[in-house]
Design an enzyme around this catalytic site. Sequence first.
Site, mmCIF file in Angstrom:
data_model
loop_
_atom_site.group_PDB
_atom_site.id
_atom_site.type_symbol
_atom_site.label_atom_id
_atom_site.label_comp_id
_atom_site.label_asym_id
_atom_site.label_seq_id
_atom_site.Cartn_x
_atom_site.Cartn_y
_atom_site.Cartn_z
ATOM 1 N NE ARG A 108 31.207 77.451 21.764
ATOM 2 C CZ ARG A 108 30.198 78.180 21.281
ATOM 3 N NH1 ARG A 108 29.076 77.576 20.932
ATOM 4 N NH2 ARG A 108 30.323 79.480 21.133
ATOM 5 C CG HIS A 135 25.813 77.524 16.134
ATOM 6 N ND1 HIS A 135 25.728 76.511 17.064
ATOM 7 C CD2 HIS A 135 25.924 78.675 16.845
ATOM 8 C CE1 HIS A 135 25.806 77.032 18.281
ATOM 9 N NE2 HIS A 135 25.912 78.338 18.178
ATOM 10 C CD GLN A 138 21.581 80.115 18.784
ATOM 11 O OE1 GLN A 138 22.375 79.995 19.721
ATOM 12 N NE2 GLN A 138 20.381 80.664 18.935
ATOM 13 C CG ASP A 229 26.466 85.777 14.809
ATOM 14 O OD1 ASP A 229 26.640 86.041 16.019
ATOM 15 O OD2 ASP A 229 27.024 84.824 14.243
ATOM 16 C CB CYS A 270 23.161 83.127 17.984
ATOM 17 S SG CYS A 270 24.516 84.019 17.178
ATOM 18 N NE ARG A 298 22.085 76.678 21.476
ATOM 19 C CZ ARG A 298 23.396 76.873 21.566
ATOM 20 N NH1 ARG A 298 23.882 78.090 21.775
ATOM 21 N NH2 ARG A 298 24.240 75.871 21.433
#
Length: 312
Positions: A108, A135, A138, A229, A270, A298
Amino acid sequence: MPVNLKGRSFLTLMDFSPSEIDYLLTLASDLKAKKRSGIRGNSLAGKNIALLFEKSSTRTRCAFTVACNDEGAFPEYLNKNDIQLGSKEDVKDTARVLGRMFDGIEFRGFKQSVVEELAEYSGVPVWNGLTDTDHPTQVLADFLTLRENFGTLRGLTLAYLGDGRNNMSNALMIGCAKMSINYVISTPKELEPDAELLTKCREIATHSSITVINDPFMAVKGADAIYTDVWVSMGEEALKEERYRLLGAWQVNSEIMKATGKEGTIFLHCLPAVKGSEVTEEVFESEASRVFDEAENRMHTIKAVMVATLGA
């Protein structure tokens, strides 16, 4: 034809077919049901997993850690101060060292090129926990949440409001194109998605549409789900004032939710959320909100990725 993802890395949904993505979602549903029934797995028994974090995280770190524990693996958390990744030691050397000590690697961080280089040189499956441009873990959680709510993905309409060229919108666009979801991006002209990626996703989306509509109220008409987001991505804090000036009209509020003209539209995010900015407290806490279902998912979808690519 049976799906076999053993030994594969998970860097972007662009690398996976619709049937492979569907397989991961189905596996995640199965693993979720087993966990809720108290059934623990051992598919990753004896495996050692490196968790590399250049960027801080709540959901990604916890999801990988719990998923490892649930399936018998041993996670080792390594932040940017613990290793020499890309500083005193170049990425390919770090990859070759870690690949000899660990069975799988999560990354990450910032550059997509780093996670790609880790996958190229480590010799073990590498999983993308987030980069500046993508991503994918996600999006799997988002799609599992959509499927749980609507029973299908094909033919749904997902409207995204906010920064149209950030990693979350990119990943959603790729995933929607693959899974025949109509994807509507609503963003200021200054933040429209990368033209090359947009063209590529439109070529993939043979059974759905990818559209950019600047007017947020027009964009959400008929939407089954509205997604947003944070307005300022990690690493872009210096642009906060500019982002807030550009995106003020794209806040998800009760008026936007009503503008869908549909009953049952859900709200997705998210996380973490800056309530009062990209979404109001009212919408975030409403019956339409599925943000904590996404957060839980997740873990289940990340577990599915690890089990599918590394498990016994």
